[in-house]
Design an enzyme around this catalytic site. Sequence first.
Site, PDB file in Angstrom:
ATOM      1  N   CYS A 162       0.067  -5.794  -1.221  1.00  0.00           N
ATOM      2  CA  CYS A 162      -1.114  -6.652   0.042  1.00  0.00           C
ATOM      3  C   CYS A 162      -3.212  -6.010   0.238  1.00  0.00           C
ATOM      4  O   CYS A 162      -2.791  -5.566   0.567  1.00  0.00           O
ATOM      5  CB  CYS A 162      -0.931  -5.492   1.165  1.00  0.00           C
ATOM      6  SG  CYS A 162      -0.934  -6.581   2.568  1.00  0.00           S
ATOM      7  N   CYS A 344      -0.852 -12.428   4.811  1.00  0.00           N
ATOM      8  CA  CYS A 344      -1.206 -10.771   4.893  1.00  0.00           C
ATOM      9  C   CYS A 344      -1.469 -11.137   6.254  1.00  0.00           C
ATOM     10  O   CYS A 344      -2.753 -11.529   6.813  1.00  0.00           O
ATOM     11  CB  CYS A 344      -2.435 -10.722   4.010  1.00  0.00           C
ATOM     12  SG  CYS A 344      -3.078  -9.082   4.005  1.00  0.00           S
TER      13      CYS A 344
HETATM   14  P1  FAD Z   1       8.823  -3.053  -4.419  1.00  0.00           P
HETATM   15  O1  FAD Z   1       8.902  -3.840  -3.324  1.00  0.00           O
HETATM   16  O2  FAD Z   1       7.397  -2.086  -4.391  1.00  0.00           O
HETATM   17  O3  FAD Z   1      10.076  -2.629  -5.626  1.00  0.00           O
HETATM   18  C1  FAD Z   1       9.422  -1.933  -6.513  1.00  0.00           C
HETATM   19  C2  FAD Z   1      10.917  -1.130  -7.096  1.00  0.00           C
HETATM   20  O4  FAD Z   1      11.060  -0.961  -8.729  1.00  0.00           O
HETATM   21  C3  FAD Z   1      11.151  -0.006  -6.515  1.00  0.00           C
HETATM   22  O5  FAD Z   1      12.051   0.153  -5.886  1.00  0.00           O
HETATM   23  C4  FAD Z   1      11.138   0.894  -7.649  1.00  0.00           C
HETATM   24  O6  FAD Z   1      11.653   2.186  -7.290  1.00  0.00           O
HETATM   25  C5  FAD Z   1      11.458   0.536  -8.843  1.00  0.00           C
HETATM   26  N1  FAD Z   1      11.207   0.889 -10.801  1.00  0.00           N
HETATM   27  C6  FAD Z   1       9.672   0.748 -10.383  1.00  0.00           C
HETATM   28  N2  FAD Z   1       9.634   1.516 -12.029  1.00  0.00           N
HETATM   29  C7  FAD Z   1      10.792   1.139 -12.484  1.00  0.00           C
HETATM   30  C8  FAD Z   1      11.945   1.627 -13.993  1.00  0.00           C
HETATM   31  N3  FAD Z   1      11.215   1.980 -14.313  1.00  0.00           N
HETATM   32  N4  FAD Z   1      13.020   0.899 -13.654  1.00  0.00           N
HETATM   33  C9  FAD Z   1      13.652   0.940 -12.612  1.00  0.00           C
HETATM   34  N5  FAD Z   1      13.180   0.702 -11.821  1.00  0.00           N
HETATM   35  C10 FAD Z   1      11.589   0.612 -11.078  1.00  0.00           C
HETATM   36  N6  FAD Z   1       3.698  -7.095   2.299  1.00  0.00           N
HETATM   37  C11 FAD Z   1       3.461  -7.827   2.801  1.00  0.00           C
HETATM   38  O7  FAD Z   1       4.455  -8.889   3.450  1.00  0.00           O
HETATM   39  N7  FAD Z   1       3.100  -7.362   4.514  1.00  0.00           N
HETATM   40  C12 FAD Z   1       2.368  -6.785   5.024  1.00  0.00           C
HETATM   41  O8  FAD Z   1       2.191  -6.692   6.196  1.00  0.00           O
HETATM   42  C13 FAD Z   1       1.971  -5.440   3.529  1.00  0.00           C
HETATM   43  N8  FAD Z   1       1.479  -4.714   3.609  1.00  0.00           N
HETATM   44  C14 FAD Z   1       1.304  -3.329   3.103  1.00  0.00           C
HETATM   45  C15 FAD Z   1       0.628  -1.989   3.377  1.00  0.00           C
HETATM   46  C16 FAD Z   1       1.400  -1.453   2.264  1.00  0.00           C
HETATM   47  C17 FAD Z   1       0.419   0.210   2.609  1.00  0.00           C
HETATM   48  C18 FAD Z   1       1.108  -1.026   1.120  1.00  0.00           C
HETATM   49  C19 FAD Z   1       1.694   0.059  -0.194  1.00  0.00           C
HETATM   50  C20 FAD Z   1       1.951  -2.556   0.891  1.00  0.00           C
HETATM   51  C21 FAD Z   1       2.054  -3.755   1.772  1.00  0.00           C
HETATM   52  N9  FAD Z   1       2.815  -4.823   1.490  1.00  0.00           N
HETATM   53  C22 FAD Z   1       2.484  -5.966   2.150  1.00  0.00           C
HETATM   54  C23 FAD Z   1       3.242  -4.990   0.075  1.00  0.00           C
HETATM   55  C24 FAD Z   1       4.602  -5.324  -0.224  1.00  0.00           C
HETATM   56  O9  FAD Z   1       5.440  -3.945  -0.068  1.00  0.00           O
HETATM   57  C25 FAD Z   1       4.621  -5.174  -1.644  1.00  0.00           C
HETATM   58  O10 FAD Z   1       4.503  -6.950  -2.318  1.00  0.00           O
HETATM   59  C26 FAD Z   1       6.579  -5.540  -1.896  1.00  0.00           C
HETATM   60  O11 FAD Z   1       7.433  -4.256  -2.001  1.00  0.00           O
HETATM   61  C27 FAD Z   1       6.958  -6.397  -3.367  1.00  0.00           C
HETATM   62  O12 FAD Z   1       7.556  -6.192  -3.562  1.00  0.00           O
HETATM   63  P2  FAD Z   1       8.456  -5.877  -4.770  1.00  0.00           P
HETATM   64  O13 FAD Z   1       9.305  -6.137  -5.352  1.00  0.00           O
HETATM   65  O14 FAD Z   1       7.629  -6.739  -6.253  1.00  0.00           O
HETATM   66  O15 FAD Z   1       7.677  -4.164  -5.445  1.00  0.00           O
END
Ligand code: FAD
Length: 400
Positions: A162, A344
Amino acid sequence: MNSRHNIVIIGGGTAGITVAARLKKARKSLDIAIIEPSDTHYYQPLWTLVGGGINTIADTVRPMADFIPAGVTWIQDRASAIDADRSAVTLGSGRTITYDYLVVAPGIQINWHLIDGLAETIGRNGVCSNYGADKAPYTWEVLQGLKKGRAIFTQPATPIKCGGAPQKIMYLAADYLRKHGHLDNVDIQFMSPGTVVFGVPEFQETLYKVIERYGITFNLQHELVAVKGDEKVAVIRVTDPEGKQTTKEFSFDMLHVVPPQSAPDFIRESTLVNPEGWVDVQKHTFQHNRYPTVFSLGDVSSTPNAKTGAAVRKQAPILVANLLEHMDKGTVGAGESYNGYSSCPLVTGYNSLVLAEFDYDNRPDPSFPFDTTKERWSMMMMKRFLLPVLYWKGMLRGRA
Ligand code: FAD
């Protein structure tokens, strides 16, 4: 006990759960396992609003068990190594899980330790961050106590999840100060190592007006490198137009930090990454560039879009179509191709938001028929009330 599955997904976050739900919907017979250590699943986009006192952390969390799709095996452990040549994942417990197909989605790693002094002072001395469920509530605490002095908001030089979040909390804070009559008494400064306020010119124009309205000083080519918590001093590296670097110290009463970020260490130590350390996939199909049975999406992947949950919503169905095509025919790319869409929702105050949606070429890619470059009350209401429902009930169930 070691085990083997058709499809192993690393990470049960936004990307991992959405992909699992869609795969199971498309083909019930698939043997899918998710490796995910956490008991809880967070809706992170609301953490900005937790920092601004609109939501609580409880609003952003649900039990992981409620979102592992029926029929999918949940391996509640941490992936610690990937041997893609042997199609094997090693877990923290020492077990080995093998796969026909691997989906890599463990998200991004927040590198608190890369800013000197930060780990020791975060959560104290007015030093806060919305980048953690255990940290965002302190942002709100600091903001409520701020009546005069200086508030600094920072962004790191690395890609982050983000990209708008470092600014959003600043605009909320400024609006809070305005409402309480303290805006003129607080010097608000943004520190960005970048050279622009926002990468898409159409939205940047609107942000210039917001910055002016709140009287914010927006410092470009300014990067936080250290925090002296007890002294309440931020150490900033300043790069001048000729590239010469100097260090300046700024006292603060509030410091909101967004630390440098990277792929998780176990990913960076694997053979899956590109030279920048992200999982090296083809940017339109999500297939790995060297391991055809490996796919990756979300924050950990090399696709050069803005890293958001909104991007994952568009990525997941395309990845699923390509993975199934590869399973059936040994090819990818017959269906829709990902154009880099990301969104965003730029919160600019308690009642206003600019919904920035754009593609790989930083061209606006709006979902609505009106001018989305303007600040709108309706878009803020959508972020607060509609998007969380869309997330929990639609996206994570493979429906939206
Ligand atoms: P995540 O959702 O973070 O999931 C990763 C998962 O992998 C977690 O459950 C974790 O426990 C697991 N994991 C980590 N390491 C391991 C391992 N070694 N083995 C197995 N599992 C593991 N996005 C928007 O669309 N709009 C917004 O307004 C927005 N605002 C945001 C504001 C903030 C403050 C933050 C922090 C994020 C924001 N985001 C927003 C971004 C969004 O949350 C992420 O881009 C999104 O969650 C990415 O998805 P992901 O599955 O790649 O990662």
